[in-house]
Design a protein around this motif. Sequence first.
Motif, PDB file in Angstrom:
ATOM      1  N   VAL A  78       0.803  -1.037  -0.019  1.00 15.22           N
ATOM      2  CA  VAL A  78      -0.071  -0.086  -0.130  1.00 15.22           C
ATOM      3  C   VAL A  78       0.750   1.213   0.149  1.00 15.22           C
ATOM      4  O   VAL A  78       1.838   1.207   0.667  1.00 15.22           O
ATOM      5  CB  VAL A  78      -1.105   0.001   1.281  1.00 15.22           C
ATOM      6  CG1 VAL A  78      -1.887   1.132   1.156  1.00 15.22           C
ATOM      7  CG2 VAL A  78      -1.646  -1.273   1.327  1.00 15.22           C
ATOM      8  N   GLY A  79       0.682   2.114  -0.855  1.00 22.49           N
ATOM      9  CA  GLY A  79       1.147   3.603  -0.902  1.00 22.49           C
ATOM     10  C   GLY A  79       0.233   4.539  -0.620  1.00 22.49           C
ATOM     11  O   GLY A  79      -0.837   4.525  -1.218  1.00 22.49           O
ATOM     12  N   ILE A  80       0.558   5.440   0.425  1.00 26.24           N
ATOM     13  CA  ILE A  80      -0.351   6.362   0.764  1.00 26.24           C
ATOM     14  C   ILE A  80       0.600   7.644   0.646  1.00 26.24           C
ATOM     15  O   ILE A  80       1.521   8.132   1.290  1.00 26.24           O
ATOM     16  CB  ILE A  80      -0.915   6.349   2.275  1.00 26.24           C
ATOM     17  CG1 ILE A  80      -1.554   4.923   2.443  1.00 26.24           C
ATOM     18  CG2 ILE A  80      -1.895   7.371   2.849  1.00 26.24           C
ATOM     19  CD1 ILE A  80      -1.839   4.542   4.080  1.00 26.24           C
ATOM     20  N   GLY A  81       0.086   8.999   0.059  1.00 28.86           N
ATOM     21  CA  GLY A  81       0.508  10.141  -0.220  1.00 28.86           C
ATOM     22  C   GLY A  81       1.317  10.371  -1.316  1.00 28.86           C
ATOM     23  O   GLY A  81       1.104   9.427  -2.556  1.00 28.86           O
ATOM     24  N   GLY A  82       1.989  11.391  -1.406  1.00 28.81           N
ATOM     25  CA  GLY A  82       2.843  11.684  -2.699  1.00 28.81           C
ATOM     26  C   GLY A  82       1.612  12.378  -3.845  1.00 28.81           C
ATOM     27  O   GLY A  82       0.783  13.099  -3.144  1.00 28.81           O
ATOM     28  N   GLU A 123       3.836   2.090   2.565  1.00 30.06           N
ATOM     29  CA  GLU A 123       4.875   3.275   2.603  1.00 30.06           C
ATOM     30  C   GLU A 123       4.021   4.576   2.582  1.00 30.06           C
ATOM     31  O   GLU A 123       3.139   4.444   1.769  1.00 30.06           O
ATOM     32  CB  GLU A 123       5.842   2.838   1.485  1.00 30.06           C
ATOM     33  CG  GLU A 123       6.621   1.678   1.635  1.00 30.06           C
ATOM     34  CD  GLU A 123       7.719   1.671   2.667  1.00 30.06           C
ATOM     35  OE1 GLU A 123       8.216   2.843   2.970  1.00 30.06           O
ATOM     36  OE2 GLU A 123       8.020   0.765   3.376  1.00 30.06           O
ATOM     37  N   THR A 124       4.561   5.347   3.240  1.00 29.25           N
ATOM     38  CA  THR A 124       3.970   6.845   3.152  1.00 29.25           C
ATOM     39  C   THR A 124       4.750   7.948   2.492  1.00 29.25           C
ATOM     40  O   THR A 124       6.032   7.741   2.577  1.00 29.25           O
ATOM     41  CB  THR A 124       3.360   7.174   4.308  1.00 29.25           C
ATOM     42  OG1 THR A 124       4.420   7.699   5.379  1.00 29.25           O
ATOM     43  CG2 THR A 124       2.484   6.073   4.843  1.00 29.25           C
ATOM     44  N   TYR A 125       4.208   9.081   2.262  1.00 31.67           N
ATOM     45  CA  TYR A 125       5.107  10.070   1.502  1.00 31.67           C
ATOM     46  C   TYR A 125       4.261  11.537   1.923  1.00 31.67           C
ATOM     47  O   TYR A 125       2.972  11.405   1.630  1.00 31.67           O
ATOM     48  CB  TYR A 125       5.488   9.847   0.182  1.00 31.67           C
ATOM     49  CG  TYR A 125       6.389  11.139  -0.188  1.00 31.67           C
ATOM     50  CD1 TYR A 125       7.805  10.636  -0.190  1.00 31.67           C
ATOM     51  CD2 TYR A 125       6.008  11.981  -0.982  1.00 31.67           C
ATOM     52  CE1 TYR A 125       8.848  11.539  -0.465  1.00 31.67           C
ATOM     53  CE2 TYR A 125       7.264  13.284  -1.360  1.00 31.67           C
ATOM     54  CZ  TYR A 125       8.435  12.774  -1.085  1.00 31.67           C
ATOM     55  OH  TYR A 125       9.324  13.652  -1.512  1.00 31.67           O
ATOM     56  N   PRO A 126       4.853  12.433   2.112  1.00 31.57           N
ATOM     57  CA  PRO A 126       4.011  13.611   2.264  1.00 31.57           C
ATOM     58  C   PRO A 126       3.059  13.932   0.789  1.00 31.57           C
ATOM     59  O   PRO A 126       3.547  13.732  -0.164  1.00 31.57           O
ATOM     60  CB  PRO A 126       5.048  14.722   2.467  1.00 31.57           C
ATOM     61  CG  PRO A 126       6.118  14.235   2.802  1.00 31.57           C
ATOM     62  CD  PRO A 126       6.126  13.129   2.479  1.00 31.57           C
ATOM     63  N   THR A 127       1.900  14.686   1.214  1.00 34.29           N
ATOM     64  CA  THR A 127       0.988  14.843   0.153  1.00 34.29           C
ATOM     65  C   THR A 127       0.365  16.314   0.097  1.00 34.29           C
ATOM     66  O   THR A 127       0.439  17.063   0.847  1.00 34.29           O
ATOM     67  CB  THR A 127      -0.042  13.785   0.116  1.00 34.29           C
ATOM     68  OG1 THR A 127      -0.716  14.047  -1.392  1.00 34.29           O
ATOM     69  CG2 THR A 127      -1.085  13.818   1.288  1.00 34.29           C
ATOM     70  N   GLY A 139      -5.406  16.563  -1.209  1.00 32.50           N
ATOM     71  CA  GLY A 139      -5.517  15.192  -1.736  1.00 32.50           C
ATOM     72  C   GLY A 139      -5.288  14.052  -0.567  1.00 32.50           C
ATOM     73  O   GLY A 139      -4.547  14.126   0.364  1.00 32.50           O
ATOM     74  N   LEU A 140      -5.532  12.581  -1.125  1.00 32.68           N
ATOM     75  CA  LEU A 140      -5.249  11.448  -0.051  1.00 32.68           C
ATOM     76  C   LEU A 140      -5.150  10.465  -1.276  1.00 32.68           C
ATOM     77  O   LEU A 140      -5.821   9.703  -1.252  1.00 32.68           O
ATOM     78  CB  LEU A 140      -6.217  11.329   0.808  1.00 32.68           C
ATOM     79  CG  LEU A 140      -5.970  10.044   1.697  1.00 32.68           C
ATOM     80  CD1 LEU A 140      -4.463  10.395   2.627  1.00 32.68           C
ATOM     81  CD2 LEU A 140      -7.071   9.863   2.943  1.00 32.68           C
ATOM     82  N   PRO A 141      -3.864  10.424  -2.044  1.00 31.41           N
ATOM     83  CA  PRO A 141      -3.596   9.254  -2.961  1.00 31.41           C
ATOM     84  C   PRO A 141      -3.596   7.962  -2.295  1.00 31.41           C
ATOM     85  O   PRO A 141      -2.548   7.799  -0.991  1.00 31.41           O
ATOM     86  CB  PRO A 141      -2.565   9.740  -3.896  1.00 31.41           C
ATOM     87  CG  PRO A 141      -2.271  11.203  -3.370  1.00 31.41           C
ATOM     88  CD  PRO A 141      -2.783  11.513  -1.951  1.00 31.41           C
ATOM     89  N   VAL A 142      -3.799   6.847  -2.900  1.00 27.66           N
ATOM     90  CA  VAL A 142      -3.969   5.646  -2.142  1.00 27.66           C
ATOM     91  C   VAL A 142      -3.621   4.663  -3.221  1.00 27.66           C
ATOM     92  O   VAL A 142      -4.600   4.537  -4.060  1.00 27.66           O
ATOM     93  CB  VAL A 142      -5.051   5.248  -1.051  1.00 27.66           C
ATOM     94  CG1 VAL A 142      -4.634   3.928  -0.704  1.00 27.66           C
ATOM     95  CG2 VAL A 142      -5.115   6.304  -0.044  1.00 27.66           C
TER      96      VAL A 142
END
Length: 279
Positions: free
Chosen positions: A189-193, A252-256, A260-263
């Motif tokens: 799962v990728g959250i953010g960016g 894994e996460t990254y600032p966004t 937005g809240l990309p997933v």
Amino acid sequence: MKEISTEAIIQAVKELCISANLYLAPDMQRAIREAADTENSPLGKKILGQLKENLAIAEQDRIPICQDTGMAVFFVRLGQDVRLTSGLTEAINEGVRQGYEEGCLRKSVVSDPLLRVNTGDNTPAIIHYDVVPGEELSITIAPKGFGSENMSRQFMLKPADGIEGVKGVVLQTVKEAGPNACPPFVVGVGIGGDFELSCILAKKALTRSTEVRSPLPHIRELEEELLRRVNRLGIGPAGLGGKNTALAVNIETYPTHIAGLPVAVNMCCHVNRHKTVVL
């Protein structure tokens, strides 16, 4: 300044392609053994036993652990103090070309997504670069088959959807994947960016050991909760029922952006291949 030759890179990539497709990573082998020991469904336990047997046969006979030897995906960390004797992308692709040929691995790449003509050597690879301090070149391969890749999804949620929205789309993706993604899964799962980075984060999450949890407490809790909830879905090994639908959920996460809240959810089958070499 450390110099790394083209020949060393080609040889390293060739060996990565072969070994990653013939030998499942130790963390995945342990996860499958543990799942077989804890499975409460007789049919699920039998299937997991067959997966263990398949791994043993592949290692003994030096044949691929899955007939879909995937697209060659790489995560490359290039040290700023490394000097290369030629182009890195070209060297990696040559290593893939040699590895898939010498390893008798299935070549699954087509040169155009619509015309569908096979390139004949499994190139070009998909390569993600990261320039970092130091004088090391780290190359991680993650061959990705498309049974599970086709069941992966990306969502552009609203910030107000919050953590419950994230949980919802992960569970939705797993439910829709069902038997098509060859469970038991590893769920990346990728959250953010932004749109595309969330997908890269989800793919990168699959290269993390199933035995390593996020260093962020709230993300670690989310990984553990989602794994429990996924396994309560009852999809089970091969989609035939049981308690082991997933072996891990890695996030894994990254600032966004504030709006937005990309997933992204990158599904991977029980053959979650990943291996790293450092030059």
